[in-house]
Design a protein around this motif. Sequence first.
Motif, short mmCIF file in Angstrom:
data_model
loop_
_atom_site.label_atom_id
_atom_site.label_comp_id
_atom_site.label_asym_id
_atom_site.label_seq_id
_atom_site.Cartn_x
_atom_site.Cartn_y
_atom_site.Cartn_z
N HIS A 51 0.83 -1.20 0.00
CA HIS A 51 0.00 0.00 0.00
C HIS A 51 0.87 1.26 0.00
N ILE A 52 1.89 1.25 0.84
CA ILE A 52 2.77 2.42 0.93
C ILE A 52 3.51 2.64 -0.38
N LYS A 53 4.03 1.56 -0.96
CA LYS A 53 4.77 1.68 -2.23
C LYS A 53 3.86 2.17 -3.34
N ALA A 54 2.63 1.63 -3.41
CA ALA A 54 1.70 2.05 -4.46
C ALA A 54 1.34 3.53 -4.31
N LEU A 55 1.17 3.97 -3.08
CA LEU A 55 0.83 5.37 -2.85
C LEU A 55 2.00 6.28 -3.22
N GLU A 56 3.22 5.87 -2.86
CA GLU A 56 4.40 6.65 -3.21
C GLU A 56 4.58 6.72 -4.72
N ASP A 57 4.35 5.59 -5.39
CA ASP A 57 4.46 5.58 -6.85
C ASP A 57 3.42 6.49 -7.48
N GLU A 58 2.20 6.44 -6.96
CA GLU A 58 1.12 7.26 -7.51
C GLU A 58 1.40 8.75 -7.35
#
Length: 319
Positions: A51-58
Amino acid sequence: MRYAINLCVLPFGVWCVDIYQLKTFVTVAAEGSITKASELLFLSQPAVSAHIKALEDELGLQLFNRTAKGMSLSAQGLALLTKAEQLLQLQKELLLDAKRLKGELHGCVRLGSNRGSSAKLLGQLLNQLSTLYPQLDIRMHYGSSAEIQQAITQGKVDAGFYTSIKPDQALHHIEVDSYGIYIAAPPAWVNKDTQPDWQQLAQLPWVLPEPDTCCGRAAAGLFASHAFYPEKVIKVDQEQMTRALIAGAVGIGLLHAGSALDAELKGEVQLLGQTDQQVKLWFSCQPDRMQQPQLKAVIELVQQLVVQPIECDTPSENR
């Protein structure tokens, strides 16, 4: 059902952030640990990390600094944290508003009441709430006006009714009703066909409530304007008792309009006129709580009921 919040629209598409990713972000920020966050969110640690990685990528930002001690917010993450918390609160309020519109408002509202003065409107309000929002838990707290006002200020109740000449300006307030205060004496104590002799009245016993009540403040204003203070004062904390003592020829006192006129009609007292001050019945809450869905529903109902004529029952509470 999954929710997405659109942060902005770009020429090449819509930039979206998953509400669950925001919740994970806020939880990790609060706990400083993926392990602790996973326990609170009932997710696996890999899912939290994802979740954290996806949010940072977004977002194209690094939200956390990974250290041996855990997760600490980066400067960019710290800058976005408050907004993320606000978005989560808005999502929560949206869902509660939807339930309210469907008549499914849940939760608890703590209401305070000073009994007699607010009895009629309170009964109407509780009846409406039970009809429109049967799953809403209403918890009542009773006390004097001063106690209810203090309980609202201290957050011990969410909102409540109290009487006062002036409202607490720190609170959001709705004027519900207003009425005069009469000076009442035992029958035949004073010549009702002449103007009151205040020096004579000063020598007679008076039945009075505490100074921090609306009638207590009205009495203080009355005595100040006529430059006297009674030689003998009997303290009481309920208007029914004040009325009974006046009718029993114990002393002179102050009565709210409804009680005073009823007592005069029944021959219990002799009215000497009104004080200069009007007592008002207020419904108040803390301003920052007004948008909570449960309290918002209560406020809307109070405003609707106030538009209708409200007959104030004879007050019997400790004012």
